[in-house]
Design a protein around this motif. Structure first.
Motif, PDB file in Angstrom:
ATOM      1  N   PRO A  50       0.818  -1.221   0.000  1.00 44.48           N
ATOM      2  CA  PRO A  50       0.000   0.000   0.000  1.00 44.48           C
ATOM      3  C   PRO A  50       0.851   1.270   0.000  1.00 44.48           C
ATOM      4  N   ILE A  51       2.006   1.228   0.646  1.00 44.06           N
ATOM      5  CA  ILE A  51       2.873   2.409   0.671  1.00 44.06           C
ATOM      6  C   ILE A  51       3.421   2.690  -0.722  1.00 44.06           C
ATOM      7  N   ASP A  52       3.818   1.637  -1.443  1.00 47.51           N
ATOM      8  CA  ASP A  52       4.272   1.802  -2.832  1.00 47.51           C
ATOM      9  C   ASP A  52       3.196   2.490  -3.660  1.00 47.51           C
ATOM     10  N   ASP A  53       1.970   2.025  -3.498  1.00 46.84           N
ATOM     11  CA  ASP A  53       0.855   2.579  -4.271  1.00 46.84           C
ATOM     12  C   ASP A  53       0.608   4.044  -3.939  1.00 46.84           C
ATOM     13  N   VAL A  54       0.705   4.402  -2.667  1.00 48.72           N
ATOM     14  CA  VAL A  54       0.503   5.794  -2.257  1.00 48.72           C
ATOM     15  C   VAL A  54       1.582   6.680  -2.868  1.00 48.72           C
ATOM     16  N   ILE A  55       2.827   6.252  -2.780  1.00 46.80           N
ATOM     17  CA  ILE A  55       3.930   7.033  -3.339  1.00 46.80           C
ATOM     18  C   ILE A  55       3.753   7.204  -4.837  1.00 46.80           C
ATOM     19  N   GLU A  56       3.462   6.111  -5.533  1.00 46.04           N
ATOM     20  CA  GLU A  56       3.302   6.176  -6.982  1.00 46.04           C
ATOM     21  C   GLU A  56       2.148   7.101  -7.367  1.00 46.04           C
ATOM     22  N   HIS A  57       1.048   7.019  -6.656  1.00 47.74           N
ATOM     23  CA  HIS A  57      -0.117   7.863  -6.942  1.00 47.74           C
ATOM     24  C   HIS A  57       0.205   9.348  -6.735  1.00 47.74           C
ATOM     25  N   LEU A  58       0.852   9.678  -5.634  1.00 43.06           N
ATOM     26  CA  LEU A  58       1.196  11.069  -5.350  1.00 43.06           C
ATOM     27  C   LEU A  58       2.159  11.640  -6.387  1.00 43.06           C
ATOM     28  N   VAL A  59       3.202  10.887  -6.696  1.00 45.73           N
ATOM     29  CA  VAL A  59       4.216  11.376  -7.627  1.00 45.73           C
ATOM     30  C   VAL A  59       3.666  11.449  -9.055  1.00 45.73           C
ATOM     31  N   ALA A  60       2.919  10.441  -9.484  1.00 38.50           N
ATOM     32  CA  ALA A  60       2.374  10.430 -10.843  1.00 38.50           C
ATOM     33  C   ALA A  60       1.431  11.605 -11.080  1.00 38.50           C
ATOM     34  N   GLY A  61       0.808  12.105 -10.024  1.00 40.29           N
ATOM     35  CA  GLY A  61      -0.111  13.224 -10.165  1.00 40.29           C
ATOM     36  C   GLY A  61       0.551  14.565 -10.404  1.00 40.29           C
TER      37      GLY A  61
ATOM     38  N   VAL B  77       3.819  14.921 -12.070  1.00 37.13           N
ATOM     39  CA  VAL B  77       4.867  14.897 -13.097  1.00 37.13           C
ATOM     40  C   VAL B  77       4.266  14.946 -14.505  1.00 37.13           C
ATOM     41  N   GLU B  78       5.102  15.310 -15.467  1.00 32.96           N
ATOM     42  CA  GLU B  78       4.693  15.355 -16.873  1.00 32.96           C
ATOM     43  C   GLU B  78       4.730  13.970 -17.527  1.00 32.96           C
ATOM     44  N   HIS B  79       5.539  13.083 -16.986  1.00 26.79           N
ATOM     45  CA  HIS B  79       5.710  11.738 -17.547  1.00 26.79           C
ATOM     46  C   HIS B  79       5.341  10.682 -16.501  1.00 26.79           C
ATOM     47  N   PRO B  80       4.034  10.531 -16.200  1.00 26.28           N
ATOM     48  CA  PRO B  80       3.647   9.578 -15.148  1.00 26.28           C
ATOM     49  C   PRO B  80       3.978   8.125 -15.482  1.00 26.28           C
ATOM     50  N   GLU B  81       4.136   7.825 -16.752  1.00 28.35           N
ATOM     51  CA  GLU B  81       4.459   6.454 -17.147  1.00 28.35           C
ATOM     52  C   GLU B  81       5.872   6.060 -16.725  1.00 28.35           C
ATOM     53  N   ASP B  82       6.729   7.043 -16.434  1.00 24.01           N
ATOM     54  CA  ASP B  82       8.103   6.759 -16.020  1.00 24.01           C
ATOM     55  C   ASP B  82       8.270   6.645 -14.500  1.00 24.01           C
ATOM     56  N   VAL B  83       7.197   6.841 -13.756  1.00 25.87           N
ATOM     57  CA  VAL B  83       7.288   6.754 -12.293  1.00 25.87           C
ATOM     58  C   VAL B  83       7.382   5.284 -11.892  1.00 25.87           C
ATOM     59  N   GLU B  84       8.413   4.987 -11.122  1.00 31.01           N
ATOM     60  CA  GLU B  84       8.635   3.617 -10.670  1.00 31.01           C
ATOM     61  C   GLU B  84       9.072   3.661  -9.211  1.00 31.01           C
ATOM     62  N   VAL B  85       8.467   2.841  -8.382  1.00 28.01           N
ATOM     63  CA  VAL B  85       8.796   2.798  -6.958  1.00 28.01           C
ATOM     64  C   VAL B  85       9.376   1.425  -6.638  1.00 28.01           C
ATOM     65  N   ARG B  86      10.546   1.430  -6.019  1.00 20.39           N
ATOM     66  CA  ARG B  86      11.198   0.178  -5.607  1.00 20.39           C
ATOM     67  C   ARG B  86      11.451   0.225  -4.109  1.00 20.39           C
ATOM     68  N   ALA B  87      11.121  -0.834  -3.437  1.00 20.07           N
ATOM     69  CA  ALA B  87      11.397  -0.939  -2.000  1.00 20.07           C
ATOM     70  C   ALA B  87      12.703  -1.695  -1.813  1.00 20.07           C
TER      71      ALA B  87
ATOM     72  N   THR C  23       8.149  20.121  -1.986  1.00 24.85           N
ATOM     73  CA  THR C  23       7.268  19.067  -2.512  1.00 24.85           C
ATOM     74  C   THR C  23       7.716  17.699  -2.000  1.00 24.85           C
ATOM     75  N   ALA C  24       9.016  17.438  -2.045  1.00 29.09           N
ATOM     76  CA  ALA C  24       9.538  16.160  -1.546  1.00 29.09           C
ATOM     77  C   ALA C  24       9.222  15.991  -0.064  1.00 29.09           C
ATOM     78  N   THR C  25       9.349  17.062   0.701  1.00 27.87           N
ATOM     79  CA  THR C  25       9.039  17.010   2.130  1.00 27.87           C
ATOM     80  C   THR C  25       7.569  16.707   2.354  1.00 27.87           C
ATOM     81  N   ALA C  26       6.697  17.323   1.567  1.00 27.08           N
ATOM     82  CA  ALA C  26       5.259  17.076   1.696  1.00 27.08           C
ATOM     83  C   ALA C  26       4.919  15.622   1.364  1.00 27.08           C
ATOM     84  N   ILE C  27       5.531  15.090   0.305  1.00 26.90           N
ATOM     85  CA  ILE C  27       5.293  13.697  -0.063  1.00 26.90           C
ATOM     86  C   ILE C  27       5.755  12.780   1.068  1.00 26.90           C
ATOM     87  N   ARG C  28       6.919  13.067   1.630  1.00 26.31           N
ATOM     88  CA  ARG C  28       7.434  12.253   2.731  1.00 26.31           C
ATOM     89  C   ARG C  28       6.506  12.290   3.939  1.00 26.31           C
ATOM     90  N   LYS C  29       5.948  13.460   4.248  1.00 30.46           N
ATOM     91  CA  LYS C  29       5.041  13.580   5.395  1.00 30.46           C
ATOM     92  C   LYS C  29       3.774  12.754   5.192  1.00 30.46           C
TER      93      LYS C  29
END
Length: 83
Positions: A4-15, A17-27, A55-61
């Motif tokens: 679920p954390i991967d999904d949250v990160i991917e959803h936030l970042v993809a929203g 960026v200009e290239h959401p297809e390039d967003v990849e999250v690895r644990a 923005t990075a700080t907000a995503i982390r929070k």
């Protein structure tokens, strides 16, 4: 398998960026716990980090709130960086 954390990160970042297809999250598991490596298109790295890292700080929070007690560490890199 995505957590679920991967999904949250991917959803936030993809929203944002200009290239959401390039967003990849690895644990990755490290000495200090779990680290989420977020890869984005090189042109989008500035958007994800934001002015003075706001923005990075907000995503982390938000992610830390979802992660709960253990929290989560996040590293933002562009897709051209090899590790």
């Amino acid at each position: 398998m995505a957590t679920p954390i991967d999904d949250v990160i991917e959803h936030l970042v993809a929203g944002i960026v200009e290239h959401p297809e390039d967003v990849e999250v690895r644990a990755k598991q490290g000495r200090r716990g779990e680290l989420f490596e977020v890869r984005v298109h090189p042109e989008d790295l500035g958007k994800v980090i934001g002015r003075q890292g706001r923005t990075a700080t907000a995503i982390r929070k938000v992610v830390n709130a979802v992660a709960g007690k253990g929290g989560a560490r996040i590293d933002f890199v562009d897709v051209d960086r090899r590790s």
